[in-house]
Design an enzyme around this catalytic site. Structure first.
Site, PDB file in Angstrom:
ATOM      1  N   MET A   2      -0.195  13.477 -10.705  1.00 37.07           N
ATOM      2  CA  MET A   2       0.130  13.085 -12.079  1.00 37.07           C
ATOM      3  C   MET A   2       0.392  14.265 -13.021  1.00 37.07           C
ATOM      4  O   MET A   2       0.402  14.094 -14.234  1.00 37.07           O
ATOM      5  CB  MET A   2      -0.988  12.192 -12.648  1.00 37.07           C
ATOM      6  CG  MET A   2      -1.179  10.903 -11.859  1.00 37.07           C
ATOM      7  SD  MET A   2       0.365   9.962 -11.603  1.00 37.07           S
ATOM      8  CE  MET A   2       0.647   9.325 -13.249  1.00 37.07           C
ATOM      9  N   ARG A   3       0.618  15.439 -12.468  1.00 36.35           N
ATOM     10  CA  ARG A   3       0.980  16.599 -13.296  1.00 36.35           C
ATOM     11  C   ARG A   3       2.414  16.992 -13.013  1.00 36.35           C
ATOM     12  O   ARG A   3       2.834  17.004 -11.846  1.00 36.35           O
ATOM     13  CB  ARG A   3       0.083  17.795 -12.980  1.00 36.35           C
ATOM     14  CG  ARG A   3      -1.384  17.542 -13.218  1.00 36.35           C
ATOM     15  CD  ARG A   3      -1.703  17.504 -14.685  1.00 36.35           C
ATOM     16  NE  ARG A   3      -3.102  17.188 -14.921  1.00 36.35           N
ATOM     17  CZ  ARG A   3      -3.630  16.979 -16.123  1.00 36.35           C
ATOM     18  NH1 ARG A   3      -2.868  17.061 -17.206  1.00 36.35           N
ATOM     19  NH2 ARG A   3      -4.902  16.696 -16.249  1.00 36.35           N
ATOM     20  N   ASN A  33       8.925  13.494  -3.311  1.00 31.33           N
ATOM     21  CA  ASN A  33       8.143  12.624  -4.195  1.00 31.33           C
ATOM     22  C   ASN A  33       8.459  11.176  -3.869  1.00 31.33           C
ATOM     23  O   ASN A  33       9.555  10.863  -3.407  1.00 31.33           O
ATOM     24  CB  ASN A  33       8.490  12.903  -5.657  1.00 31.33           C
ATOM     25  CG  ASN A  33       7.618  12.115  -6.626  1.00 31.33           C
ATOM     26  OD1 ASN A  33       6.406  11.969  -6.399  1.00 31.33           O
ATOM     27  ND2 ASN A  33       8.209  11.576  -7.678  1.00 31.33           N
ATOM     28  N   HIS A  82       8.417   7.378  -5.762  1.00 27.08           N
ATOM     29  CA  HIS A  82       8.385   6.817  -7.114  1.00 27.08           C
ATOM     30  C   HIS A  82       8.539   5.296  -7.036  1.00 27.08           C
ATOM     31  O   HIS A  82       9.400   4.798  -6.297  1.00 27.08           O
ATOM     32  CB  HIS A  82       9.525   7.433  -7.943  1.00 27.08           C
ATOM     33  CG  HIS A  82       9.502   6.973  -9.361  1.00 27.08           C
ATOM     34  ND1 HIS A  82       8.605   7.456 -10.289  1.00 27.08           N
ATOM     35  CD2 HIS A  82      10.243   6.038 -10.002  1.00 27.08           C
ATOM     36  CE1 HIS A  82       8.806   6.849 -11.445  1.00 27.08           C
ATOM     37  NE2 HIS A  82       9.797   5.982 -11.302  1.00 27.08           N
TER      38      HIS A  82
HETATM   39  C1  GRF Z   1       2.382   5.269  -6.059  1.00 21.59           C
HETATM   40  O1  GRF Z   1       2.700   3.966  -6.447  1.00 21.59           O
HETATM   41  C2  GRF Z   1       3.565   6.190  -6.174  1.00 21.59           C
HETATM   42  O2  GRF Z   1       4.777   5.538  -6.166  1.00 21.59           O
HETATM   43  C3  GRF Z   1       3.370   6.848  -7.508  1.00 21.59           C
HETATM   44  O3  GRF Z   1       1.992   6.952  -7.678  1.00 21.59           O
HETATM   45  C4  GRF Z   1       1.339   5.923  -6.941  1.00 21.59           C
HETATM   46  C5  GRF Z   1       0.234   6.574  -6.164  1.00 21.59           C
HETATM   47  O4  GRF Z   1      -0.603   5.637  -5.551  1.00 21.59           O
HETATM   48  N1  GRF Z   1       4.044   8.115  -7.550  1.00 21.59           N
HETATM   49  P1  GRF Z   1      -1.668   6.097  -4.472  1.00 21.59           P
HETATM   50  O5  GRF Z   1      -2.575   7.132  -5.121  1.00 21.59           O
HETATM   51  O6  GRF Z   1      -0.940   6.644  -3.293  1.00 21.59           O
HETATM   52  O7  GRF Z   1      -2.437   4.849  -4.138  1.00 21.59           O
END
Ligand code: GRF
Length: 209
Positions: free
Chosen positions: A101-102, A118, A120
Site C-alpha cells: 500500500m505504499r 503488480n 490490481h
Molecule cells: C488485492 O485485491 C490486490 O488486487 C490489491 O490489493 C489486494 C491485496 O489483497 N492490489 P491480499 O493482501 O493479497 O489479500
C-alpha cells in the site's frame, strides 16, 4: 488468458528470484506460496507494516521476512531506496507487489527495470487507486475484473500483462464483489508470476497511453 508480452530481451533471464511486497492480509501471497513453481523463487516477503498477516504467512512457510517502516524515513525516495537495498541485499532480482500500500519512488523503479509486477482489482485503465472495487461499484459498471501489469512511474499504469473479467451481480456489495475478484486473482497471479520467474513472460508490445 493471454500470457505473451514483452520484447524477449527484457525477460531473457530465467530462474529469477523474487521479493513479494505486501502490507495486509496476504491472500495473494498465499496463492503464490501455494504454487510449487513459484514458491522456490520467493526469497523474501517484505512489508511496511510489522503486523501484516502476510508476514505471518511467510514465517509459517519458512520464508525470510523484512519490515521497512514508512515512519523511519524522511520521504518517499528514502523509503523506496531502503526497500530496494533490502531486496537486493537478499539476492532477489524481481519484485512482485501483492497488496503493497505504499507508492514506490522512481528511484525504486529504476533499480528493477521491467521486473516489477503488480496486481490490481479492476480492468485498468479504469479505476486506478486504492479503492478500485468501491469505485467500480459506485460507477455502476456491469463488468470489472483483475489486471496484472508491469510497474512504471505512474500509479496503476505500466504495460498490461494479463486481464480477467469479473461480472458485477445485482445486489453486489464491495465485500461480495471483492471476494469474487480475489478468487480470480488467486488463480491469475500465480500463473503470471510463474511465467515471470521462468523468463517466459512476453508483452505484445503495446505501451499504455
Ligand atoms: C488485492 O485485491 C490486490 O488486487 C490489491 O490489493 C489486494 C491485496 O489483497 N492490489 P491480499 O493482501 O493479497 O489479500
Amino acid at each position: 488468458m493471454i500470457l505473451p508480452t514483452l520484447p524477449p530481451a527484457s525477460f531473457a533471464e530465467a530462474d529469477i528470484d523474487i521479493a513479494v511486497l505486501a502490507s495486509g492480509s496476504g491472500t495473494n501471497l498465499q496463492a503464490l506460496i501455494d504454487s510449487p513453481q513459484v514458491r522456490p523463487h520467493i526469497k523474501l516477503v517484505l512489508s511496511d507494516n510489522d503486523s501484516a498477516m502476510a508476514l505471518r504467512r511467510a514465517e509459517r512457510s519458512g520464508i525470510e521476512t523484512a519490515v521497512v517502516r514508512w515512519e523511519d524515513h524522511d520521504d518517499r525516495t528514502e523509503f523506496s531506496t531502503a526497500v530496494a537495498d533490502v531486496i537486493e541485499g537478499r539476492g532477489a532480482k524481481g519484485v512482485v507487489l501483492a497488496g503493497f500500500m505504499r507508492i514506490l519512488a522512481p528511484a525504486f523503479i529504476e533499480r528493477f527495470p521491467d521486473r516489477i509486477l503488480n496486481i490490481h482489482p479492476s480492468l485498468l485503465p479504469s479505476f486506478t487507486g486504492a479503492h478500485a472495487v468501491e469505485a467500480a461499484l459506485a460507477h455502476g459498471v456491469k463488468v470489472t475484473g483483475v489486471t496484472v501489469h508491469l510497474v512504471d512511474e505512474e500509479v496503476d499504469h505500466g504495460p498490461i500483462i494479463a486481464q480477467e473479467p469479473v461480472v458485477v451481480r445485482p445486489g453486489d456489495t464491495v465485500e461480495t464483489l471483492h471476494r469474487r475478484i480475489q478468487a480470480v486473482e488467486h488463480v491469475l497471479y500465480p500463473a503470471i508470476v510463474e511465467a515471470f520467474v521462468s523468463g517466459e513472460l512476453w508483452l505484445d508490445g503495446k505501451e499504455p497511453g
